[in-house]
Design a protein around this motif. Structure first.
Motif, PDB file in Angstrom:
ATOM      1  N   PRO A  13      73.009  46.161  67.592  1.00 30.42           N
ATOM      2  CA  PRO A  13      73.818  47.159  66.628  1.00 30.42           C
ATOM      3  C   PRO A  13      75.261  46.915  67.038  1.00 30.42           C
ATOM      4  O   PRO A  13      75.575  46.778  68.287  1.00 30.42           O
ATOM      5  N   LEU A  14      76.165  46.965  66.275  1.00 36.36           N
ATOM      6  CA  LEU A  14      77.637  46.890  66.144  1.00 36.36           C
ATOM      7  C   LEU A  14      78.284  47.913  66.205  1.00 36.36           C
ATOM      8  O   LEU A  14      78.240  48.667  65.360  1.00 36.36           O
ATOM      9  N   ARG A  15      79.386  48.333  67.183  1.00 35.13           N
ATOM     10  CA  ARG A  15      80.331  49.465  66.813  1.00 35.13           C
ATOM     11  C   ARG A  15      81.754  49.035  66.400  1.00 35.13           C
ATOM     12  O   ARG A  15      82.337  48.422  67.246  1.00 35.13           O
ATOM     13  N   GLY A  16      81.929  49.708  65.191  1.00 35.51           N
ATOM     14  CA  GLY A  16      83.303  49.556  64.942  1.00 35.51           C
ATOM     15  C   GLY A  16      83.466  47.990  64.233  1.00 35.51           C
ATOM     16  O   GLY A  16      84.740  47.627  64.372  1.00 35.51           O
ATOM     17  N   LEU A  17      82.518  47.294  63.834  1.00 36.24           N
ATOM     18  CA  LEU A  17      82.742  45.901  63.597  1.00 36.24           C
ATOM     19  C   LEU A  17      81.564  45.450  62.771  1.00 36.24           C
ATOM     20  O   LEU A  17      80.545  45.815  62.705  1.00 36.24           O
ATOM     21  N   ILE A  18      82.011  44.615  61.561  1.00 35.54           N
ATOM     22  CA  ILE A  18      81.089  44.073  60.785  1.00 35.54           C
ATOM     23  C   ILE A  18      81.254  42.551  60.478  1.00 35.54           C
ATOM     24  O   ILE A  18      82.406  42.158  60.484  1.00 35.54           O
ATOM     25  N   VAL A  19      80.170  41.827  60.755  1.00 33.96           N
ATOM     26  CA  VAL A  19      80.377  40.509  60.701  1.00 33.96           C
ATOM     27  C   VAL A  19      79.826  40.158  59.319  1.00 33.96           C
ATOM     28  O   VAL A  19      78.581  40.217  58.787  1.00 33.96           O
ATOM     29  N   PHE A  20      80.483  39.236  58.659  1.00 31.71           N
ATOM     30  CA  PHE A  20      80.232  38.657  57.284  1.00 31.71           C
ATOM     31  C   PHE A  20      79.691  37.046  57.552  1.00 31.71           C
ATOM     32  O   PHE A  20      80.129  36.494  58.400  1.00 31.71           O
ATOM     33  N   PRO A  21      78.857  36.929  56.428  1.00 33.48           N
ATOM     34  CA  PRO A  21      78.504  35.351  56.513  1.00 33.48           C
ATOM     35  C   PRO A  21      79.508  34.286  56.418  1.00 33.48           C
ATOM     36  O   PRO A  21      80.546  34.636  55.936  1.00 33.48           O
ATOM     37  N   GLY A  22      79.326  33.657  57.311  1.00 32.02           N
ATOM     38  CA  GLY A  22      80.430  32.394  57.394  1.00 32.02           C
ATOM     39  C   GLY A  22      81.445  32.614  58.470  1.00 32.02           C
ATOM     40  O   GLY A  22      82.400  31.960  58.779  1.00 32.02           O
ATOM     41  N   MET A  23      81.449  33.838  59.021  1.00 31.70           N
ATOM     42  CA  MET A  23      82.323  34.281  60.047  1.00 31.70           C
ATOM     43  C   MET A  23      82.088  33.993  61.323  1.00 31.70           C
ATOM     44  O   MET A  23      80.815  34.168  61.806  1.00 31.70           O
ATOM     45  N   VAL A  24      82.963  33.278  62.258  1.00 32.12           N
ATOM     46  CA  VAL A  24      82.665  33.076  63.598  1.00 32.12           C
ATOM     47  C   VAL A  24      83.390  33.961  64.547  1.00 32.12           C
ATOM     48  O   VAL A  24      84.919  33.956  64.359  1.00 32.12           O
ATOM     49  N   ILE A  25      82.886  34.498  65.181  1.00 27.21           N
ATOM     50  CA  ILE A  25      83.451  35.775  66.103  1.00 27.21           C
ATOM     51  C   ILE A  25      82.857  35.786  67.512  1.00 27.21           C
ATOM     52  O   ILE A  25      81.755  35.479  67.928  1.00 27.21           O
ATOM     53  N   HIS A  26      83.736  36.230  68.536  1.00 28.64           N
ATOM     54  CA  HIS A  26      82.972  36.545  69.967  1.00 28.64           C
ATOM     55  C   HIS A  26      82.921  37.913  70.050  1.00 28.64           C
ATOM     56  O   HIS A  26      83.486  38.920  69.493  1.00 28.64           O
ATOM     57  N   LEU A  27      81.698  38.163  70.705  1.00 29.59           N
ATOM     58  CA  LEU A  27      81.246  39.611  70.782  1.00 29.59           C
ATOM     59  C   LEU A  27      81.094  39.734  72.322  1.00 29.59           C
ATOM     60  O   LEU A  27      80.405  39.039  72.965  1.00 29.59           O
ATOM     61  N   ASP A  28      81.359  41.084  72.913  1.00 26.24           N
ATOM     62  CA  ASP A  28      81.106  41.419  74.286  1.00 26.24           C
ATOM     63  C   ASP A  28      80.049  42.381  74.131  1.00 26.24           C
ATOM     64  O   ASP A  28      80.184  43.493  73.419  1.00 26.24           O
ATOM     65  N   VAL A  29      78.935  42.049  75.033  1.00 26.03           N
ATOM     66  CA  VAL A  29      77.701  42.927  74.781  1.00 26.03           C
ATOM     67  C   VAL A  29      77.300  43.653  75.979  1.00 26.03           C
ATOM     68  O   VAL A  29      77.355  42.866  77.208  1.00 26.03           O
ATOM     69  N   GLY A  30      77.185  44.942  76.105  1.00 26.29           N
ATOM     70  CA  GLY A  30      77.057  45.586  77.526  1.00 26.29           C
ATOM     71  C   GLY A  30      76.015  46.389  77.587  1.00 26.29           C
ATOM     72  O   GLY A  30      75.419  46.894  78.481  1.00 26.29           O
ATOM     73  N   ARG A  31      75.355  47.179  76.431  1.00 20.21           N
ATOM     74  CA  ARG A  31      74.247  47.815  76.483  1.00 20.21           C
ATOM     75  C   ARG A  31      72.953  47.213  76.775  1.00 20.21           C
ATOM     76  O   ARG A  31      72.853  45.924  76.369  1.00 20.21           O
ATOM     77  N   LYS A  32      72.305  47.819  77.508  1.00 25.08           N
ATOM     78  CA  LYS A  32      70.825  47.159  77.997  1.00 25.08           C
ATOM     79  C   LYS A  32      69.955  46.578  76.993  1.00 25.08           C
ATOM     80  O   LYS A  32      69.341  45.488  76.969  1.00 25.08           O
ATOM     81  N   LYS A  33      69.917  47.549  75.907  1.00 25.77           N
ATOM     82  CA  LYS A  33      68.823  47.271  74.864  1.00 25.77           C
ATOM     83  C   LYS A  33      69.392  45.941  74.046  1.00 25.77           C
ATOM     84  O   LYS A  33      68.728  45.075  73.634  1.00 25.77           O
ATOM     85  N   SER A  34      70.707  45.971  73.726  1.00 19.85           N
ATOM     86  CA  SER A  34      71.453  44.710  73.112  1.00 19.85           C
ATOM     87  C   SER A  34      71.312  43.670  73.959  1.00 19.85           C
ATOM     88  O   SER A  34      71.161  42.285  73.442  1.00 19.85           O
ATOM     89  N   ILE A  35      71.366  43.515  75.440  1.00 21.79           N
ATOM     90  CA  ILE A  35      71.298  42.393  76.140  1.00 21.79           C
ATOM     91  C   ILE A  35      69.988  41.792  75.983  1.00 21.79           C
ATOM     92  O   ILE A  35      69.823  40.614  75.938  1.00 21.79           O
ATOM     93  N   GLN A  36      68.838  42.646  76.089  1.00 22.08           N
ATOM     94  CA  GLN A  36      67.505  42.202  75.948  1.00 22.08           C
ATOM     95  C   GLN A  36      67.386  41.441  74.480  1.00 22.08           C
ATOM     96  O   GLN A  36      66.592  40.561  74.512  1.00 22.08           O
ATOM     97  N   ALA A  37      67.894  42.182  73.539  1.00 18.13           N
ATOM     98  CA  ALA A  37      67.938  41.556  72.375  1.00 18.13           C
ATOM     99  C   ALA A  37      68.440  40.030  72.107  1.00 18.13           C
ATOM    100  O   ALA A  37      67.913  39.155  71.648  1.00 18.13           O
ATOM    101  N   LEU A  38      69.529  40.171  72.693  1.00 16.55           N
ATOM    102  CA  LEU A  38      70.187  38.695  72.775  1.00 16.55           C
ATOM    103  C   LEU A  38      69.335  37.647  73.665  1.00 16.55           C
ATOM    104  O   LEU A  38      69.015  36.402  73.359  1.00 16.55           O
ATOM    105  N   GLU A  39      68.694  38.186  74.676  1.00 16.67           N
ATOM    106  CA  GLU A  39      67.798  36.986  75.427  1.00 16.67           C
ATOM    107  C   GLU A  39      66.799  36.820  74.758  1.00 16.67           C
ATOM    108  O   GLU A  39      66.067  35.685  74.808  1.00 16.67           O
ATOM    109  N   LYS A  40      66.003  37.783  73.879  1.00 19.80           N
ATOM    110  CA  LYS A  40      64.929  37.647  73.019  1.00 19.80           C
ATOM    111  C   LYS A  40      65.171  36.361  71.986  1.00 19.80           C
ATOM    112  O   LYS A  40      64.473  35.408  71.636  1.00 19.80           O
TER     113      LYS A  40
END
Length: 777
Positions: A13-40
């Motif tokens: 889940p993103l807060r205050g941000l929408i990523v479009f197809p073709g868009m390259v961007i850095h994201l900082d992830v801190g929530r526990k569920k989000s980190i586990q989703a990334l690891e998965k």
């Protein structure tokens, strides 16, 4: 169209941000569920589903808090930061929609469906793409927030879908607009929405640019003004103002901001301060403006004390400070009661009238104390210039506000008790009439906009409680008198003076002369003798002076070591104060022929007036002596004419005006005397002298006489009665129309007196003259 794909994939889940197809961007992830989703995602094919939260403030979002449409992205890089968060580089691949949440407890895992793009005619898409590129180029040019490299990279894209998504990612849009673009699958429709959004953004940016130019221009003007002010400071320094005015101006501005002033006064001070800043310090006008600013700042404009509306408290304070004076106390308590009920009462205007020494000024101070208000006193005695009340105009040298505004400055509040002392002593000359200026001050309908010549701004006096004092109402102009509520304080009886001396004056004098309570004791009989034989006044000022003299003599005796304690009895009074200065009782010791006792009203209160008549053979000449005024002389003429018209009935020789010279004399010839109330006294003394019948010595009388013998009402009955009581007179003959004034006389005085209301001189003679055989009627 390709076959529909359903994929199981981790969700970020993103807060205050929408990523479009073709868009390259850095994201900082801190929530526990989000980190586990990334690891998965990293454990599988590095694919993750990016969907925006509906509300960015939600820390632990549920399925309902996340938009269904998002972007499937590839995690190209992942880095763990020292603070525990993960920084990832993602690249958007294609649109997808959540079909089902498989897990949302430990990590977000969803089933998604890939969304296919919908295309229209190729020519239409190309046309829309060119129009959007043109708008985007202009937007880039005026916004200056998108680099030339970004514009070049957009121009190189031929694919409509990727072109639209890239422009949407670079334009500053609301989250709702971006989500709408993401959810629009029809490419042509997406182009139209972007064209509308870019067009609106272009207008907003254009407006921002214009506003920016305006602000820049304003800043340039401010800088120019600053430069000119710096130049002016340099010029002022050369002219003699070494430090310039910057510090002084800054202090004044701070004072103005800190003080709670009405808006019109703030504007006035800002204008004057601007003038003061421009004028050199050496200029004469500079000090005038500075003084004016100081005066306006020093006045109370909104500061107000809270009234103590406790009637019991006010009554206790008034009773502690003053004995008697019931009418005044009652009026103050009425004012408090009404203010407590309405909470919006205009200040009353009381006028305390009475002889010197009866406590008018101290009573006004007690009124202020009883309601917890500030007290201000100004003396109007001898004021003869209107500018004393209204102030001088600023064009005059040494101009300053009038006494009213000066008093308000001392009060520091807009609702003080304001004492106008000796209001009857104002006079006028070629500089104007100050009593006319006082009309605006004392008129409740006008004084909320009192105009002072110096201030040149209206000042609100409606919350001020004005108290005026006067010795004589006759010298106060009628229009001014009409604006005040008159409360008469006639004077004190002997018993009231005794009480005041014991409880107020003697303790005060003991303290002022350094004596303790037990070192000087004054018995009641001694105090009564002191009041009767050493003072002769309506008030208690002379009594206080005698008590002060006694305290000083007692202090001398104690300091010299003769005695440690002085007890004063009736017999010891003369040893301390000398022989009596007055006789107790001023009535005649015997019934006299040709002498009658009248009652007079003077500025010192009531007094008795002895009128003597002597008859000698002559030719009917009438002589009047005793420094009599015109009114008293006319009363004597009226009495003389009445006696001539009634000579037979009065057993008087009808030709007395041809055979005898008559001399009427009022003792104390150095003291001016005037007034109509001696009419019946003169007539009685004349008739007594002409008929040989004695006048009763215990009778005092007052009343105006007409040519027909009618007795007309007079003023000051209470004061005259008190003087008769002091003189030992037991019977008072008065006009019948004055019976209503008997209610004002204290009961302790009325107990020892007999009042005889009369409406004709015949009735006066019945009670005042002895019979032929010397038996009183």
């Amino acid at each position: 169209m390709s076959e529909t794909k359903f994929i199981h994939i981790p969700l970020l889940p993103l807060r205050g941000l929408i990523v479009f197809p073709g868009m390259v961007i850095h994201l900082d992830v801190g929530r526990k569920k989000s980190i586990q989703a990334l690891e998965k995602a990293m454990m599988n094919d590095q694919h993750i589903f990016l969907a925006a939260q509906k509300e960015s403030e939600i820390e632990e979002p549920k399925a309902a808090d996340i938009h269904a449409v998002g972007t499937v992205a590839k995690v190209n890089q992942m880095l763990k930061l020292p603070n525990g968060t993960m920084r990832v580089l993602v690249e958007g691949m294609y649109r997808a929609e959540i079909q089902e949440f498989i897990n949302e407890d430990t990590q977000f895992f969803v089933e998604i469906m890939e969304l296919e793009e919908e295309h229209n005619k190729k020519a239409e898409e190309v046309a829309l793409m060119r129009a959007l590129l043109e708008q985007f180029e202009y937007y880039t040019k005026i916004s200056k927030k998108i680099s030339k490299e970004t514009l070049d990279s957009v121009k190189d894209i031929d694919e409509p879908t990727r072109f639209a998504d890239l422009i949407a990612s670079h334009i500053r849009l609301k989250m709702s607009d971006k989500q709408e673009i993401l959810e629009t699958l029809h490419v042509s429709e997406r182009f139209r929405k972007l064209l509308e959004i870019v067009s609106n953004e272009k207008e907003v940016v254009e407006l921002e640019r214009k506003i920016g130019q305006r602000v820049k221009k304003s800043m340039e003007e401010t800088q120019k003004e600053y430069y000119l002010r710096e130049q002016m400071k340099a010029i002022q320094t050369e002219l003699g103002d070494k430090d310039g005015k910057s510090g002084e101006i800054a202090d004044l501005k701070k004072k103005i901001e800190e003080k709670n002033l009405p808006e019109r006064i703030m504007e006035l001070l800002a204008k004057e301060l601007s003038r003061y800043e421009r004028i050199p310090q050496s200029s004469a006008e500079s000090s005038i403006i500075r003084n004016y600013i100081d005066w306006v700042l020093s006045l109370p404009w909104t500061e107000e004390t809270e009234d103590n509306l406790n009637i019991n408290h006010a009554e206790n304070v008034l009773n502690e400070d003053h004995y008697g004076l019931e009418k005044v106390k009652e009026r103050v308590l009425e004012y408090l009661a009404v203010q407590q009920l309405t909470n919006s009462l205009k200040g009353p205007i009381l006028c305390l009238v009475g002889p010197p020494g009866v406590g008018k000024t101290s009573l006004a101070r007690s009124i202020a104390k009883s309601i917890d208000r500030q007290f201000v006193r100004i003396s109007l005695g001898g004021v003869r210039d209107e500018a004393e009340i209204r102030g001088h105009r600023r064009t005059y040298v040494g101009a300053m506000p009038g006494r009213i505004i000066q008093g308000m400055k001392k009060a520091e509040t807009i609702n003080p008790v304001f004492l106008l002392d000796e209001i009857d002593k104002m006079s006028n000359d070629f500089r104007g009439d100050p009593s006319a200026a006082m009309l605006e001050v004392l008129d409740p309908e006008q004084n909320h906009t009192f105009s002072d010549h110096y201030l040149e701004e209206t000042y609100d006096l409606s919350k001020v409680m004005f108290v005026a004092t006067a010795n004589n109402l006759a010298t106060i102009p009628r229009p001014l008198l009409d604006r005040m509520e008159i409360i008469s304080i006639a004077g004190y009886t002997e018993m009231e003076k005794l009480h005041i001396a014991k409880n107020h004056l003697l303790p005060k004098q003991l303290k002022e002369n350094g004596l303790k309570k037990g070192q000087l004791q004054l018995r009641d009989d001694a105090l009564l003798k002191l009041i009767r034989l050493y003072t002769r006044e309506a008030g208690v000022r002379g009594l206080e002076r005698q008590l002060a003299s006694m305290c000083r003599k007692a202090a001398k005796i104690i300091v010299s070591g003769v005695k440690q304690r002085v007890v004063v009895t009736e017999k010891q009074i003369e040893a301390l104060l000398g022989k009596p200065r007055f006789r107790y009782g001023m009535m005649e010791e015997e019934d006299q022929v040709g002498a009658a006792t009248g009652l007079a009203y003077t500025s010192a209160g009531g007094d008795i007036l002895s009128i003597e008549v002597s008859i000698a053979k002559g030719k009917g000449k009438l002589t009047l002596t005793g420094k009599l005024g015109d009114v008293m002389k006319e009363s004597a003429q009226a009495a003389f004419s009445y006696i001539r018209s009634r000579a037979d009935k009065l057993n008087i020789d009808a030709n007395f005006h041809e055979k005898y010279d008559i001399h009427i004399h009022v003792p104390e010839g150095a003291t001016p005397k005037d007034g109509p109330s001696a009419g019946i006294t003169m007539a009685t003394a004349l008739i007594s002298a002409l008929s040989g019948r004695a006048v009763r010595r215990d009778v005092g009388m007052t009343g105006e006489i007409t040519l027909r013998g009618r007795v007309l009402p007079i003023g000051g009955l209470k004061e005259k009665t008190l003087s008769a009581h002091r003189a030992g007179i037991t019977t008072i003959i008065m006009p019948a129309d004055n019976k209503k004034d008997l209610d004002d006389i204290p009961e302790s005085v009325k107990e020892g007196l007999t009042f005889i209301p009369v409406d004709h001189l015949d009735t006066v003679l019945e009670y005042a003259l002895m019979e032929e055989n010397n038996e009183s009627k």
